[in-house]
Design a protein around this motif. Structure first.
Motif, mmCIF file in Angstrom:
data_model
loop_
_atom_site.group_PDB
_atom_site.id
_atom_site.type_symbol
_atom_site.label_atom_id
_atom_site.label_comp_id
_atom_site.label_asym_id
_atom_site.label_seq_id
_atom_site.Cartn_x
_atom_site.Cartn_y
_atom_site.Cartn_z
ATOM 1 N N SER A 4 8.866 4.613 -1.720
ATOM 2 C CA SER A 4 9.015 5.730 -2.633
ATOM 3 C C SER A 4 8.299 5.389 -3.928
ATOM 4 N N ALA A 5 7.400 6.246 -4.328
ATOM 5 C CA ALA A 5 6.644 6.048 -5.566
ATOM 6 C C ALA A 5 7.363 6.618 -6.772
ATOM 7 N N ALA A 6 8.515 7.252 -6.566
ATOM 8 C CA ALA A 6 9.213 7.945 -7.655
ATOM 9 C C ALA A 6 9.520 7.016 -8.832
ATOM 10 N N GLY A 7 10.052 5.847 -8.564
ATOM 11 C CA GLY A 7 10.388 4.918 -9.650
ATOM 12 C C GLY A 7 9.153 4.473 -10.406
ATOM 13 N N VAL A 44 5.907 14.010 -5.130
ATOM 14 C CA VAL A 44 6.127 12.603 -4.783
ATOM 15 C C VAL A 44 6.206 12.389 -3.271
ATOM 16 N N GLU A 45 6.687 13.356 -2.521
ATOM 17 C CA GLU A 45 6.744 13.204 -1.066
ATOM 18 C C GLU A 45 5.333 13.071 -0.475
ATOM 19 N N LEU A 46 4.393 13.825 -1.000
ATOM 20 C CA LEU A 46 3.002 13.702 -0.575
ATOM 21 C C LEU A 46 2.439 12.335 -0.976
ATOM 22 N N ASN A 49 4.103 9.663 -1.417
ATOM 23 C CA ASN A 49 4.767 8.647 -0.585
ATOM 24 C C ASN A 49 4.103 8.474 0.773
ATOM 25 N N VAL A 50 3.351 9.462 1.203
ATOM 26 C CA VAL A 50 2.596 9.362 2.459
ATOM 27 C C VAL A 50 1.172 8.881 2.179
ATOM 28 N N LEU A 51 0.548 9.436 1.144
ATOM 29 C CA LEU A 51 -0.853 9.122 0.859
ATOM 30 C C LEU A 51 -1.075 7.655 0.494
ATOM 31 N N ILE A 52 -0.194 7.078 -0.303
ATOM 32 C CA ILE A 52 -0.421 5.699 -0.746
ATOM 33 C C ILE A 52 -0.327 4.709 0.412
ATOM 34 N N PRO A 53 0.776 4.659 1.166
ATOM 35 C CA PRO A 53 0.813 3.657 2.235
ATOM 36 C C PRO A 53 -0.260 3.859 3.303
ATOM 37 N N TRP A 54 -0.464 5.105 3.730
ATOM 38 C CA TRP A 54 -1.462 5.349 4.766
ATOM 39 C C TRP A 54 -2.873 5.183 4.214
ATOM 40 N N GLY A 55 -3.080 5.542 2.962
ATOM 41 C CA GLY A 55 -4.373 5.310 2.328
ATOM 42 C C GLY A 55 -4.690 3.834 2.257
ATOM 43 N N GLU A 56 -3.726 3.022 1.838
ATOM 44 C CA GLU A 56 -3.929 1.575 1.780
ATOM 45 C C GLU A 56 -4.224 1.014 3.170
ATOM 46 N N PHE A 57 -3.449 1.439 4.137
ATOM 47 C CA PHE A 57 -3.628 0.936 5.504
ATOM 48 C C PHE A 57 -5.004 1.322 6.059
#
Length: 181
Positions: A39-42, A77-79, A81-89
């Motif tokens: 979660s990127a919210a924090g 933030v839900e978007l 939360n998907v873009l960052i991990p999958w983007g990094e991967f």
């Protein structure tokens, strides 16, 4: 130096090592977030509440970036939360496999800069430095990877599409602007 990086086979081999290191760092970062949850919210809230300040002032150094976080990233933030991990991967996968290598390096650097603008230094400058090396090498960075097969195929497909839109046949009808088609 730039010409050597872009054309030399030895440079291409050395770039495989750089790609693997950089790619592994990205895959590792993304995989942990995908598997363990993320979660990127924090992070976003902290970046908004305590932005990077201009030296000697209480003014945000990057007010437009803080506005972007506050008005786009946090509400979505839900978007994120998907873009960052999958983007990094996917950046890591592209670098390790040598597929769309320059594109992967570019988007990896974009993420690094976003993290820096939010106030997180961590390994971001180091990863940006390696990303610059890959970008400077251009297509030679993926010479020993999927790009060896992908780039000629993409180039042929692009030429085919352009040729269909703009035929070079002298018998083709010409419109008022003088363009065939």
């Amino acid at each position: 130096m730039a010409n050597w990086m872009r054309t030399n086979r030895i440079a291409a081999v050395l770039l495989v090592v750089v790609r693997f290191y950089l790619g592994w760092k990205w895959i590792e970062a993304g995989w942990h977030k995908i598997v363990d949850g993320f979660s990127a919210a924090g992070f976003l809230n902290k970046a908004i509440e305590t932005p990077v300040l201009a030296t000697g002032t209480e003014n945000a150094m990057y007010p437009n970036f803080v506005a972007f976080l506050k008005h786009f990233a946090l509400p979505n933030v839900e978007l994120i939360n998907v873009l960052i991990p999958w983007g990094e991967f996917l950046v890591g996968l592209g670098l390790i496999l040598g597929g769309l290598t320059v594109t992967a390096a570019f988007f990896g650097m974009m993420m690094n800069f976003m993290f820096l603008l939010a106030g997180t230094v961590s390994s971001n400058p180091w990863l940006i430095l390696f990303g610059i090396v890959v970008l400077l090498a251009g297509n030679n960075a993926g010479k020993f990877g999927l790009d060896y097969y992908l780039l000629p195929w993409i180039k042929r497909a692009y030429r085919h599409i352009v040729k269909r839109k703009h035929p070079t046949d002298p018998a083709a009808p010409v419109n008022r602007q003088g363009v065939a088609g």
